[in-house]
Design a protein around this motif. Sequence first.
Motif, PDB file in Angstrom:
ATOM      1  N   PHE A   5     -24.104  -0.618  70.219  1.00  0.00           N
ATOM      2  CA  PHE A   5     -23.166  -0.593  69.559  1.00  0.00           C
ATOM      3  C   PHE A   5     -24.018   0.031  68.321  1.00  0.00           C
ATOM      4  N   ASP A   6     -23.093   0.366  66.971  1.00  0.00           N
ATOM      5  CA  ASP A   6     -23.393   1.290  65.526  1.00  0.00           C
ATOM      6  C   ASP A   6     -23.712   0.046  65.038  1.00  0.00           C
ATOM      7  N   ALA A   7     -24.260   0.336  63.583  1.00  0.00           N
ATOM      8  CA  ALA A   7     -24.911  -1.040  62.639  1.00  0.00           C
ATOM      9  C   ALA A   7     -23.677  -1.660  62.434  1.00  0.00           C
ATOM     10  N   ARG A   8     -22.858  -1.671  62.518  1.00  0.00           N
ATOM     11  CA  ARG A   8     -21.484  -2.493  61.717  1.00  0.00           C
ATOM     12  C   ARG A   8     -21.642  -3.815  61.724  1.00  0.00           C
ATOM     13  N   LYS A   9     -22.159  -4.677  60.790  1.00  0.00           N
ATOM     14  CA  LYS A   9     -21.429  -6.203  61.022  1.00  0.00           C
ATOM     15  C   LYS A   9     -21.187  -6.575  62.069  1.00  0.00           C
ATOM     16  N   SER A  10     -19.803  -6.132  62.430  1.00  0.00           N
ATOM     17  CA  SER A  10     -19.198  -6.389  63.151  1.00  0.00           C
ATOM     18  C   SER A  10     -19.698  -6.102  64.629  1.00  0.00           C
ATOM     19  N   GLY A  51     -20.076   3.552  84.163  1.00  0.00           N
ATOM     20  CA  GLY A  51     -19.258   4.219  83.258  1.00  0.00           C
ATOM     21  C   GLY A  51     -20.084   3.047  81.634  1.00  0.00           C
ATOM     22  N   GLY A  52     -19.002   3.311  81.022  1.00  0.00           N
ATOM     23  CA  GLY A  52     -20.292   3.347  79.350  1.00  0.00           C
ATOM     24  C   GLY A  52     -19.030   2.440  78.176  1.00  0.00           C
ATOM     25  N   VAL A  53     -19.000   1.939  77.088  1.00  0.00           N
ATOM     26  CA  VAL A  53     -18.350   1.214  75.643  1.00  0.00           C
ATOM     27  C   VAL A  53     -19.198   1.705  74.988  1.00  0.00           C
ATOM     28  N   MET A  54     -19.121   2.062  73.465  1.00  0.00           N
ATOM     29  CA  MET A  54     -19.756   2.109  72.501  1.00  0.00           C
ATOM     30  C   MET A  54     -19.316   1.612  71.925  1.00  0.00           C
ATOM     31  N   ILE A  55     -19.983   0.638  71.398  1.00  0.00           N
ATOM     32  CA  ILE A  55     -18.930  -0.104  69.676  1.00  0.00           C
ATOM     33  C   ILE A  55     -19.281   0.911  68.352  1.00  0.00           C
ATOM     34  N   THR A  56     -18.012   0.963  68.077  1.00  0.00           N
ATOM     35  CA  THR A  56     -18.793   1.589  66.939  1.00  0.00           C
ATOM     36  C   THR A  56     -17.308   2.473  66.081  1.00  0.00           C
ATOM     37  N   GLY A  57     -17.334   2.268  64.336  1.00  0.00           N
ATOM     38  CA  GLY A  57     -16.419   2.836  63.487  1.00  0.00           C
ATOM     39  C   GLY A  57     -16.022   3.854  63.043  1.00  0.00           C
ATOM     40  N   GLY A  66     -14.156  -0.143  66.672  1.00  0.00           N
ATOM     41  CA  GLY A  66     -13.973   0.435  67.606  1.00  0.00           C
ATOM     42  C   GLY A  66     -14.011   0.622  69.052  1.00  0.00           C
ATOM     43  N   PHE A  67     -13.943   0.945  69.825  1.00  0.00           N
ATOM     44  CA  PHE A  67     -14.749   0.907  71.551  1.00  0.00           C
ATOM     45  C   PHE A  67     -14.265   3.053  71.261  1.00  0.00           C
TER      46      PHE A  67
END
Length: 407
Positions: A5-10, A51-57, A66-67
């Motif tokens: 995941f990235d640094a966004r608050k959500s 597989g993988g999921v990146m949580i990022t806007g 988004g994913f």
Amino acid sequence: IAVGFDARKSSPQFTEILRKGLNEAGCDVVLIGMVPTPVLYHTVFTKRVDGGVMITGSHNPPNHNGFKICLGTSTLFGSQIQEIKEIALSGEFSQGAASLQTIDVLDDYCRDIVSKIDMGNRRLKVVVDGGNGMGGETAVPVYRELGVELVELFTEPDSNFPNHHPDPTVTENLQDTIKAVLENKADLGIAFDGDGDRIGVVDETGRIIWGDELMILLSRSILAERPGSTIIAEVKCSQTLFDDIEKNGGTSIMWKAGHSLIKAKMKETGAALAGEMSGHIFFADRFYGFDDATYAGARVLEILSKTDKNFSELLSDLPQTFSTPELRVDCPDERKFEIVQKIADYFSRTHEVITIDGARIIFENGWGLVRASNTQAILVLRFEADSEENLRQIRETVESRVKHFIR
């Protein structure tokens, strides 16, 4: 399934919801923490995951998220994403017991990147602008390890993006990089988007090197080592890039814009390199084929470290062309593809029209592109010509038709 995941608050909240859902459906989850998107891709290629999921806007506003989803090492797009939506709406999911594991992958990633770069003897001074996104998290340790003297700008993640928006395709967002390059007499500046998969470059004179020019530099380097390589670029790129690839003994392919589409085409053709105007650069040469701005930047540093020339001199032999940036024209979603088709039909009576992605109309002294955005209710236009006057004429010719059809 690897999850980053990235640094966004959500992002931590989305991570926990996703982790819970995957576990309940019987999928083991490997959490890799707060990382740039390319580190999630790297994990999918180098660790034992399915597989993988990146949580990022990415570079979108701070309240967006988004994913980015990988099935195996391939990125899902288009109809596959719609398929996930249908599964979600059906409410019918598999169930089972599953595990949660947390691993630190950043050190492995950084070591791997450094091992793939062969620096020359020249010591470089480089400005790195993270834009308070995730790019600085990998660029700073990797470039330091490569022996580069760094001038750091906004390399600490901050999801409010307090200094400038992390989108290096926008000239305004590169002003801090340009200023720092000139003030520090740096050899170049490298700027990153929000999640670290797109690159922006500024030469020692403060001039912005857009994606297609950067591709010329990188393609020449690859073709010197691997003559005959296939290199892919998207439809918005300069004709100079395609001509230069062919002139240097490569095979050029013009393809659709969109990182997932480009990656699929690379696999299909065995291309060594691909790139977009937006700064997505994909190396299969000495790399895994995904878009990684830290790695792309490292390849630029490698080239520069092996020559006494300034960065600007490496591209000084290019023919002078005149071009517009991407121009955006509002157009209803339900009509945008129909308008592009009308443009293609109209101009194909008198001109060659390339319809790989939109309509790229070939004029005697340049070209004009009209394509529907993949993500917004707009048409994207771009123009290039051999003189300011020819650029103006081509642009007026195409834009007047676009306006006519939108009315």
